[in-house]
Design an enzyme around this catalytic site. Structure first.
Site, PDB file in Angstrom:
ATOM      1  N   HIS A  57     -24.328 -17.564   2.475  1.00  0.00           N
ATOM      2  CA  HIS A  57     -23.566 -17.615   3.731  1.00  0.00           C
ATOM      3  C   HIS A  57     -22.555 -16.477   3.830  1.00  0.00           C
ATOM      4  O   HIS A  57     -21.972 -16.250   4.903  1.00  0.00           O
ATOM      5  CB  HIS A  57     -22.853 -18.966   3.848  1.00  0.00           C
ATOM      6  CG  HIS A  57     -22.719 -19.463   5.258  1.00  0.00           C
ATOM      7  ND1 HIS A  57     -22.845 -18.654   6.352  1.00  0.00           N
ATOM      8  CD2 HIS A  57     -22.486 -20.719   5.749  1.00  0.00           C
ATOM      9  CE1 HIS A  57     -22.662 -19.350   7.454  1.00  0.00           C
ATOM     10  NE2 HIS A  57     -22.457 -20.625   7.113  1.00  0.00           N
ATOM     11  N   THR A  97     -40.748 -19.876  -3.251  1.00  0.00           N
ATOM     12  CA  THR A  97     -41.078 -20.800  -4.332  1.00  0.00           C
ATOM     13  C   THR A  97     -41.813 -21.993  -3.756  1.00  0.00           C
ATOM     14  O   THR A  97     -41.461 -22.493  -2.681  1.00  0.00           O
ATOM     15  CB  THR A  97     -39.798 -21.258  -5.081  1.00  0.00           C
ATOM     16  OG1 THR A  97     -40.164 -22.140  -6.129  1.00  0.00           O
ATOM     17  CG2 THR A  97     -38.814 -21.947  -4.164  1.00  0.00           C
TER      18      THR A  97
END
Length: 426
Positions: free
Chosen positions: A397, A344
């Site tokens: 994560h 993006t």
């Protein structure tokens, strides 16, 4: 007579919202002409006429929720006004007052009045039939515009209109109030308009909100940052941009460098190209890179398939084509499904730094930002000015460890600062 139905909208999409009709009841329709625009939670879809004729009925008006196969309207024989022209009032508010005006004079001729007197009420075809009668009730206006017109007792026919198809828009009324003869006398401030305006969320905007919140609620998101000296990429573009465009018919942008740099990093760090499905991690051995595009309807992410097998020119051409279709609302479901990683670019809007939200179920998204000349200390201690871009990698994560995330971003940085790495695959 032919029914206009909701077409198949794509995998996992069963409903849509009627965004707008391009035709009104009684209008002539040519074969394959766009009739109505539908909005799904992914794309907008134009429904075209399967045959020529006259739009004789609107069954589902703007704002209606419709399922695949539902009837939207009816096309009658060419030149036929349609007996049910007055019925779609609830589905097409803008056309309703005009449609219902025809029966009104028909009820009065029961009295033995002369024909000319019976015809007199029928002369204005826009006689108001709504429960709330106002000066503007016989004029097709958006809700916000109608409120302004009614509140100030204005005649919309006297206000110069600048909207599409000669429609009156809110800015026209505010301009008229500020300078026209009918200056407002009520509490509403002409320059500001109403204190607030409520607009129903579009299906696409609701879906965007759901996905972004889902990402925050599901993934263990973390963002790591780095910076890249864009001198080498900019010099390369300046040197070859004219020859590149002349040969390939497309401009050389920054995005192709970032796509190639990310693909190289994804090959080295496959966890960033993976996703969680249940209690399993699915590693993808293909590289479908999504490129976020801002549109008036909201953010969409069309996908460049098999980006690892495409050259700079192919990537630039595909990005250009997808971006154009996105802004025109012509992306298909296939253009937006899948994707293993997303890029993006907030820099085109002036963003210096951001923490992008994951495009679930992907485990990584790279954020690009604007390029600014900054003071950089060289190895010899000298200070020079360099065009610097801050990079941000948000990652899940649960799949990606900090070492992998930092290494990924370093690899992207290295490829951008020395683009020859991309050519010899190092």
């Amino acid at each position: 007579m032919a029914e206009i139905k909701v077409p198949t909208l794509g995998e996992s999409v069963s409903e849509a919202t009627v965004a707008k009709w391009f035709k009104q009841v009684g209008d002539a329709v040519a074969q394959d002409e766009p009739l109505v625009e539908l909005e799904t939670d992914k794309v907008t879809v134009e429904v075209r006429a399967e045959s020529a004729g006259t739009l004789s009925e609107i069954v589902a008006g703007p704002g209606s929720e419709v399922a695949v196969g539902a009837v939207l309207g009816v096309i009658g024989a060419a030149g036929a006004a349609g007996a049910k022209k007055a019925e779609p009032a609830k589905a097409a508010p803008a056309a309703a007052p005009t449609a219902k005006a025809a029966p009104a004079p028909a009820a009065k001729p029961a009295a033995p009045a002369p024909a000319p007197q019976a015809a007199k009420p029928a002369a204005p075809p826009k006689a108001p039939s709504a429960e709330k009668v106002s000066i503007a009730s016989d004029y097709p206006l958006a809700p916000s515009v109608r409120h302004l017109v009614d509140d100030h007792g204005l005649d919309p026919k006297k206000i110069p209109a600048s909207g599409k198809g000669g429609r009156l828009v809110k800015a026209d009324v505010l301009k008229y109030l500020a300078s026209g003869p009918d200056r407002a006398t009520k509490a509403v401030v002409p320059d500001r308009g109403p204190a607030e305006e409520r607009v129903k969320m579009t299906r696409l905007r609701k879906r965007i909100a759901e996905r972004l919140k889902e990402a925050q609620n599901t993934a263990a998101m973390l963002t790591t940052f780095n910076e890249a000296d864009m001198s080498a990429v900019m010099a390369l573009r300046n040197k070859f941009k004219d020859a590149f465009e002349k040969k390939h018919g497309v401009k050389m942008g920054f995005m192709s460098f970032f796509v190639k740099a990310c693909v190289a990093a994804l090959k080295e760090l496959p966890a960033v190209n993976a996703e969680i499905q249940g209690d399993e991690i699915v590693y993808k051995n293909f590289y479908d890179v999504g490129v976020a595009v801002g549109t008036p309807q909201g953010l969409v992410v069309p996908v460049i398939r098999d980006a690892d097998s495409k050259g700079f020119a192919e990537i630039e051409a595909e990005i250009s084509g997808l971006g154009k279709r996105a802004r025109e609302g012509k992306l298909t479901i296939e253009d937006m499904t899948g994707g293993t990683f997303t890029i993006t670019n907030g820099g085109i809007y002036g963003s210096m730094l951001s923490t992008p939200i994951l495009n679930t179920p992907q485990s990584g998204i790279l954020g690009m930002h604007n390029i600014k000349n900054r003071a950089v200390v060289q190895d010899d201690g000298s200070i020079v000015s360099r065009p610097i871009m801050y990079l941000a990698l948000s990652y899940d994560h649960r799949i990606v460890d900090g070492r992998e995330a930092v290494t990924f971003l370093v690899r992207v940085k290295e490829s951008l600062e020395d683009p020859s790495r991309l050519l010899i695959d190092t």
